[in-house]
Design a protein around this motif. Structure first.
Motif, PDB file in Angstrom:
ATOM      1  N   SER A 101     -51.485 -51.548  14.648  1.00  0.00           N
ATOM      2  CA  SER A 101     -50.715 -50.689  15.567  1.00  0.00           C
ATOM      3  C   SER A 101     -50.881 -49.211  15.214  1.00  0.00           C
ATOM      4  O   SER A 101     -50.941 -48.353  16.100  1.00  0.00           O
ATOM      5  CB  SER A 101     -49.233 -51.044  15.526  1.00  0.00           C
ATOM      6  N   GLU A 102     -50.956 -48.929  13.910  1.00  0.00           N
ATOM      7  CA  GLU A 102     -51.123 -47.526  13.490  1.00  0.00           C
ATOM      8  C   GLU A 102     -52.506 -46.985  13.859  1.00  0.00           C
ATOM      9  O   GLU A 102     -52.690 -45.775  13.990  1.00  0.00           O
ATOM     10  CB  GLU A 102     -50.894 -47.395  11.979  1.00  0.00           C
ATOM     11  N   ASP A 110     -43.767 -44.267  22.833  1.00  0.00           N
ATOM     12  CA  ASP A 110     -43.140 -44.618  21.553  1.00  0.00           C
ATOM     13  C   ASP A 110     -43.795 -45.817  20.864  1.00  0.00           C
ATOM     14  O   ASP A 110     -43.242 -46.374  19.919  1.00  0.00           O
ATOM     15  CB  ASP A 110     -41.625 -44.817  21.717  1.00  0.00           C
ATOM     16  N   GLY A 111     -44.980 -46.225  21.302  1.00  0.00           N
ATOM     17  CA  GLY A 111     -45.675 -47.286  20.580  1.00  0.00           C
ATOM     18  C   GLY A 111     -46.327 -48.305  21.499  1.00  0.00           C
ATOM     19  O   GLY A 111     -46.401 -48.106  22.713  1.00  0.00           O
TER      20      GLY A 111
END
Ligand SMILES: Nc1ncnc2c1ncn2[C@@H]1O[C@H](COP(=O)(O)OP(=O)(O)OP(=O)(O)O)[C@@H](O)[C@H]1O
Ligand SMILES: N[C@@H](CCO)C(=O)O
Length: 291
Positions: free
Chosen positions: A110-111, A146-147
């Motif tokens: 995810s990062e 936000d992701g």
């Protein structure tokens, strides 16, 4: 040396402009990285003659810069550039996963998504994550400010790639500046329907949710034969049809047994409009794999 296979993707899916994406089980780019003093790039494979090897102009150059990970990066293109199948993103996603491993950066999948998205800014002018997210994480992805959320799903798909080029940069110029409230209401409803369909692996809901009154109509005009291809696919059993990413590929959701007939109908639709095309009968696939 680290080698990664990063898959093609289909972004937007109609109602999820700049948010939704799915990983396709093929085609894919192969990205191989080895440590170097300075980043250098070589590109081979499909459409490589149209892809710059200058690190400032290739999506993988921006990724190496973001990760502070200089490397010699070899890209073997399986995803044709300017296809609407996330070609530039497949390389960026592959480079992010490969360089993270090569330099032992320890970042999670995810990062790595926003890092790979910086690569996309090099070609389209904006760091959108809707192609890099599924290419890194696999499945159906929802990329927001936000992701990223990813959902495993099983939806049969047909992607039809015509022999015309539409660059993301050009296709973003035709996106309208404003939207009416009724069109927004329709789009939100369709996006929610599509997401429910992905969660349930239900191709009927996914297909219904692909309709988009806002952006797809303007972009369809850049794709010769789009209306014929869409109606032929629907007549042959597709549950929904829309532009894949920024185009020119067209993507259809369907039941598994209908893929061959729908693919053939889509080829006929392009052919009747004087356009050669190729078809991929695919499933929603996994994210980038270290080989
Ligand atoms: N590593 C790369 N792979 C592919 N294209 C690249 C790469 N680096 C830079 N480019 C440039 O990006 C452009 C293609 O990207 P573009 O976003 O237009 O197409 P796409 O990625 O196939 O489509 P979409 O994002 O709509 O699915 C071409 O001009 C190409 O030269
Ligand atoms: N969301 C992006 C995907 C293409 O890169 C667009 O449609 O412009």
């Amino acid at each position: 040396m680290v080698t990664v296979r990063a898959p093609a993707t289909s972004a937007n899916l109609g109602s999820g402009f700049d948010v939704f994406g799915v990983a396709l089980d093929r085609p894919a780019d192969i990205v191989r990285v080895s440590k170097a003093e300075q980043t250098t790039i070589t590109v081979t494979g499909v459409g490589s003659q149209f892809i710059p090897e200058d690190p400032a102009r290739n999506t993988v150059g921006a990724v190496a810069e973001e990760l502070d990970a200089p490397a010699h990066i070899e890209i073997n293109k399986g995803v044709r550039p300017a296809s609407g199948l996330g070609s530039s993103a497949a390389s960026a996603a592959g480079a992010a996963v490969a360089l993270n491993e090569l330099y032992d950066r320890g970042l999670s999948r995810s990062e790595l998504v926003p890092i790979a998205a910086e690569g996309e800014a090099v070609v389209s002018g904006a760091p959108h994550a809707d192609n890099v997210a599924p290419s890194i994480l696999g499945g159906f992805t929802i990329a927001t400010a936000d992701g990223v959320r990813s959902i495993e799903t099983d939806i049969p798909l047909v992607a039809c790639l015509p022999e015309i080029a539409v660059s993301t940069r050009d296709a973003r110029r035709v996106v309208p500046d404003t939207a009416s409230i009724p069109d927004l209401v329709t789009t939100v409803g369709n996006a929610a329907t599509l997401t429910t369909g992905m969660c349930r692996s239900d191709p009927v809901l996914v297909g219904k949710g692909m309709d988009d009154p806002l952006i797809t109509p303007a972009r369809a005009e850049l794709i010769t034969g789009y209306d014929t291809v869409r109606s032929y696919a629907l007549e042959t059993g597709a549950t929904g049809v829309t532009v894949s990413g920024a185009g020119p590929s067209v993507i259809a959701a369907c039941h598994g047994g209908d893929r061959r007939a729908i693919g053939s109908a889509m080829l006929d639709g392009f052919s009747e409009n004087g356009v050669d095309a190729r078809v991929y009968q695919v499933s929603v696939g996994n994210g980038a794999t270290i080989l």
